[in-house]
Design an enzyme around this catalytic site. Sequence first.
Site, PDB file in Angstrom:
ATOM      1  N   ASP A   1      27.770  24.427  -1.225  1.00 15.56           N
ATOM      2  CA  ASP A   1      26.343  24.317  -0.918  1.00 15.56           C
ATOM      3  C   ASP A   1      25.706  25.649  -0.542  1.00 15.56           C
ATOM      4  O   ASP A   1      24.832  25.709   0.312  1.00 15.56           O
ATOM      5  CB  ASP A   1      26.103  23.287   0.208  1.00 15.56           C
TER       6      ASP A   1
ATOM      7  N   LYS B   1      24.158  27.682  -5.016  1.00 17.92           N
ATOM      8  CA  LYS B   1      24.634  28.141  -6.325  1.00 17.92           C
ATOM      9  C   LYS B   1      23.695  27.710  -7.454  1.00 17.92           C
ATOM     10  O   LYS B   1      23.450  28.473  -8.382  1.00 17.92           O
ATOM     11  CB  LYS B   1      26.043  27.595  -6.602  1.00 17.92           C
TER      12      LYS B   1
ATOM     13  N   GLY C   1      27.114  18.899  -6.059  1.00 19.12           N
ATOM     14  CA  GLY C   1      25.710  18.517  -6.130  1.00 19.12           C
ATOM     15  C   GLY C   1      24.875  19.773  -6.158  1.00 19.12           C
ATOM     16  O   GLY C   1      24.772  20.467  -5.171  1.00 19.12           O
ATOM     17  N   HIS C   2      24.335  20.098  -7.322  1.00 13.81           N
ATOM     18  CA  HIS C   2      23.558  21.330  -7.458  1.00 13.81           C
ATOM     19  C   HIS C   2      22.086  21.000  -7.659  1.00 13.81           C
ATOM     20  O   HIS C   2      21.711  20.366  -8.634  1.00 13.81           O
ATOM     21  CB  HIS C   2      24.094  22.178  -8.621  1.00 13.81           C
TER      22      HIS C   2
ATOM     23  N   GLN D   1      31.704  23.760  -5.535  1.00 18.35           N
ATOM     24  CA  GLN D   1      32.295  23.892  -4.200  1.00 18.35           C
ATOM     25  C   GLN D   1      32.323  25.370  -3.769  1.00 18.35           C
ATOM     26  O   GLN D   1      31.517  26.148  -4.254  1.00 18.35           O
ATOM     27  CB  GLN D   1      33.693  23.261  -4.139  1.00 18.35           C
TER      28      GLN D   1
END
Length: 371
Positions: free
Chosen positions: A13, A16, A40-41, A224
């Site tokens: 988080d 990225k 989760g991006h 990650q």
Amino acid sequence: MANTILVGAQWGDEGKGKIIDFLTEHADIVVRSQGGNNAGHTVILGEKKYVLHLIPSGILRPKKVCVIGNGVVIDPVSLVGEIETLKGQGVRIGKGQLLISDAAHLVFPYHRKLDELREMRKGRDKIGTTKRGIGPAYGDKAARTGLRMCDLVQPEIFKEKLRAKIKENNAILKALGAAGVSFKEVHDAYMGAAEKLRPFVTNTVVYLHEALKAGRDILFEGAQGTFLDIDHGTYPYVTSSNTTAGGACTGSGVPPHRMDRVIGVMKAYTTRVGEGPFPTEDAVIGDMLHGMGREFGATTGRARRCGWFDAVATRYAAMINGIDEVAVTNLDGLDGLDWIKVCTHYKAGRKKIEVPPADCQHLGDCEPVYV
Ligand code: IMO
Ligand code: MG
């Protein structure tokens, strides 16, 4: 732009998604090489907000090719869901725009159940996983009992292999006091997903090597972060893949000498979701950021743990990944402060510590020293 590996330099988080989207403009191909839909991006483009879990964020830009590499673990039903959500938001995902490795391993409902059960049984020692079945799926891969994308697209072979896997896993689930999963339900759902995914499934290694020959620029999108790496992270409070730069090679089949640069993304402070040691954790900065509506997870909605910038950790991350360039994000989260703290080293008793200890108990005992 040359071939670029982008990694998270902290616990995930780091922002990225935003940096990848920025770099994608200069890339021809964007590759995911590890992890699964635990990632989760979040990318905000114009007025629209997109959350990506398995599909590289390059998909938001037309003419970029996105590759899900062999090192990724794929939940096919959830991948189809993600494709449909994006299409609903107006994103075009045609054949030739998304390529999925035929060697990528699959995540099944029994992996998710086992993930949840193992966490429950650990009680206070739980890892705090995303419950997406990531650990059990990589476990099957390492145990050489996993099913892969190339199985999914061959109905007869898939049926037989799935039957055996469900029999085995239902016995395990039963022994753990949980209900099993229905072969028919899983089979029907996965066959439905297979039909939709088949056009995208191919040997992505060959595709990437042809692209290299043609001089196309490849961006490797890390998921990650460094301290969630199965080898280099705060074990056992880690994810089950190699999140560090080397993972981009094994997870895509692109050799190390073809990589030109490594970019490390880090926040101006530190966050972590899930359990595990976190030396610079600080409730005051956490309350401040949450009060601003910041630092809630894109995958699980959990409030992230927050703390000051940890230069001990990021120095080590720079070393492991061979970071050439750094992108620092979320500086604006600290706008309201006159002073910010930076941890330069740790202290354990009278000992000065400049590298994170391997034993996470020892890391937990470290006290941050700030400037
Ligand atoms: P992105 O790509 C932050 C964390 C989980 C848990 C540990 C293991 O958005 O940066 P897992 O479900 O992978 O077995 O959980 O890893 N974790 C992440 N934390 N960002 C992520 O992805 C993460 N993916 C997994 O919270 O502590
Ligand atoms: Mg995220």
